[in-house]
Write an enzyme that holds these catalytic residues in place. Structure first.
Site, PDB file in Angstrom:
ATOM      1  N   LYS A   1      -3.912   1.066   1.640  1.00  0.00           N
ATOM      2  CA  LYS A   1      -4.522  -0.116   2.240  1.00  0.00           C
ATOM      3  C   LYS A   1      -5.966   0.189   2.679  1.00  0.00           C
ATOM      4  CE  LYS A   1      -0.098  -1.947   4.024  1.00  0.00           C
ATOM      5  NZ  LYS A   1       0.659  -2.115   5.289  1.00  0.00           N
TER       6      LYS A   1
ATOM      7  N   TYR B   1       2.345 -10.896   0.321  1.00  0.00           N
ATOM      8  CA  TYR B   1       2.975 -10.920   1.640  1.00  0.00           C
ATOM      9  C   TYR B   1       3.636 -12.271   1.956  1.00  0.00           C
ATOM     10  CZ  TYR B   1       1.316  -6.266   3.027  1.00  0.00           C
ATOM     11  OH  TYR B   1       1.125  -4.911   3.130  1.00  0.00           O
TER      12      TYR B   1
ATOM     13  N   ASN C   1      -1.238   0.832   9.193  1.00  0.00           N
ATOM     14  CA  ASN C   1      -0.262   1.849   8.781  1.00  0.00           C
ATOM     15  C   ASN C   1      -0.480   2.385   7.369  1.00  0.00           C
ATOM     16  OD1 ASN C   1       0.692  -0.309   7.353  1.00  0.00           O
ATOM     17  ND2 ASN C   1       2.720  -0.358   8.301  1.00  0.00           N
TER      18      ASN C   1
ATOM     19  N   HIS D   1       1.244   0.632   1.538  1.00  0.00           N
ATOM     20  CA  HIS D   1       2.343  -0.261   1.212  1.00  0.00           C
ATOM     21  C   HIS D   1       3.195   0.426   0.152  1.00  0.00           C
ATOM     22  CE1 HIS D   1       4.713  -3.717   0.013  1.00  0.00           C
ATOM     23  NE2 HIS D   1       4.522  -3.288  -1.220  1.00  0.00           N
TER      24      HIS D   1
ATOM     25  N   GLU E   1       6.616  -6.624  -7.717  1.00  0.00           N
ATOM     26  CA  GLU E   1       5.271  -6.237  -7.253  1.00  0.00           C
ATOM     27  C   GLU E   1       4.475  -5.560  -8.355  1.00  0.00           C
ATOM     28  OE1 GLU E   1       6.515  -5.863  -2.514  1.00  0.00           O
ATOM     29  OE2 GLU E   1       5.990  -4.040  -3.619  1.00  0.00           O
TER      30      GLU E   1
END
Ligand code: DAT
Ligand code: MG
Length: 149
Positions: free
Chosen positions: A9, A49, A112, A115, A126
């Site tokens: 990310k 998302y 965080n 993903h 995905e």
């Protein structure tokens, strides 16, 4: 062979952790089959998302993921989905196992770092969302027989 979608990310990219995260997946024995460094459009973020739409953190999540480039990847291997989730650690860095990426480099759930697909089925979806077939490389690695039983 099982495939999973993995993304470093924006915080991971900004902090110079792309190489570190790729190195951990390589070292684990997973095989890279696709990668692209890219900006994430609002539309892509909202599709990816979609299941979190309506949750209190949704707007912040979309803002975060579209705020700077990401490294999108597909990795494969035996139990790739579970193995990568384990390497990344629990969603909240303070609950992630020591030695995991989120534990070793993170503190906040909204920063965080990575993903990773959470099921084989979502992994397939995905991978198809982020990559076209011709961006995925089917290849044999010389070390495969020393990693896959
Ligand atoms: P994961 O990324 O471990 O699959 P998830 O799919 O439940 O976790 O949530 C997607 C992302 O949304 C997560 O990486 C960080 C953010 N997020 C999840 N729960 C959150 C919360 N309670 N507060 C803030 N951000 C949250
Ligand atoms: Mg998830």
């Amino acid at each position: 062979m099982e495939r999973t979608f993995v993304m470093v990310k924006p915080d991971g990219v900004q902090r110079g952790l792309v190489g570190e995260i790729i190195a951990r997946l390589e070292r684990r024995g997973l095989r890279l089959v696709g990668a692209k460094f890219m900006a994430v459009s609002n539309e892509m973020a909202e599709t990816h998302y979609g299941i979190h739409k309506g949750k209190p953190f949704y707007n912040g999540l979309i803002e975060y993921i579209t705020s700077a480039p990401v490294m999108a990847m597909v990795w494969e291997g035996v139990n790739a989905v579970a193995a990568v989730r384990q390497t990344m650690g629990a969603t909240r860095p303070t609950e992630a196992a020591p030695g995991s990426v989120r534990h070793d480099f993170g503190l906040e759930v909204g920063r965080n770092l990575t993903h990773a697909s959470d099921s084989v089925e979502n992994g397939q979806g995905e991978v198809a969302l982020w990559f076209s077939e011709d961006e995925l490389v089917d290849w044999k690695r010389d070390t495969d027989r020393w990693i896959f039983e």
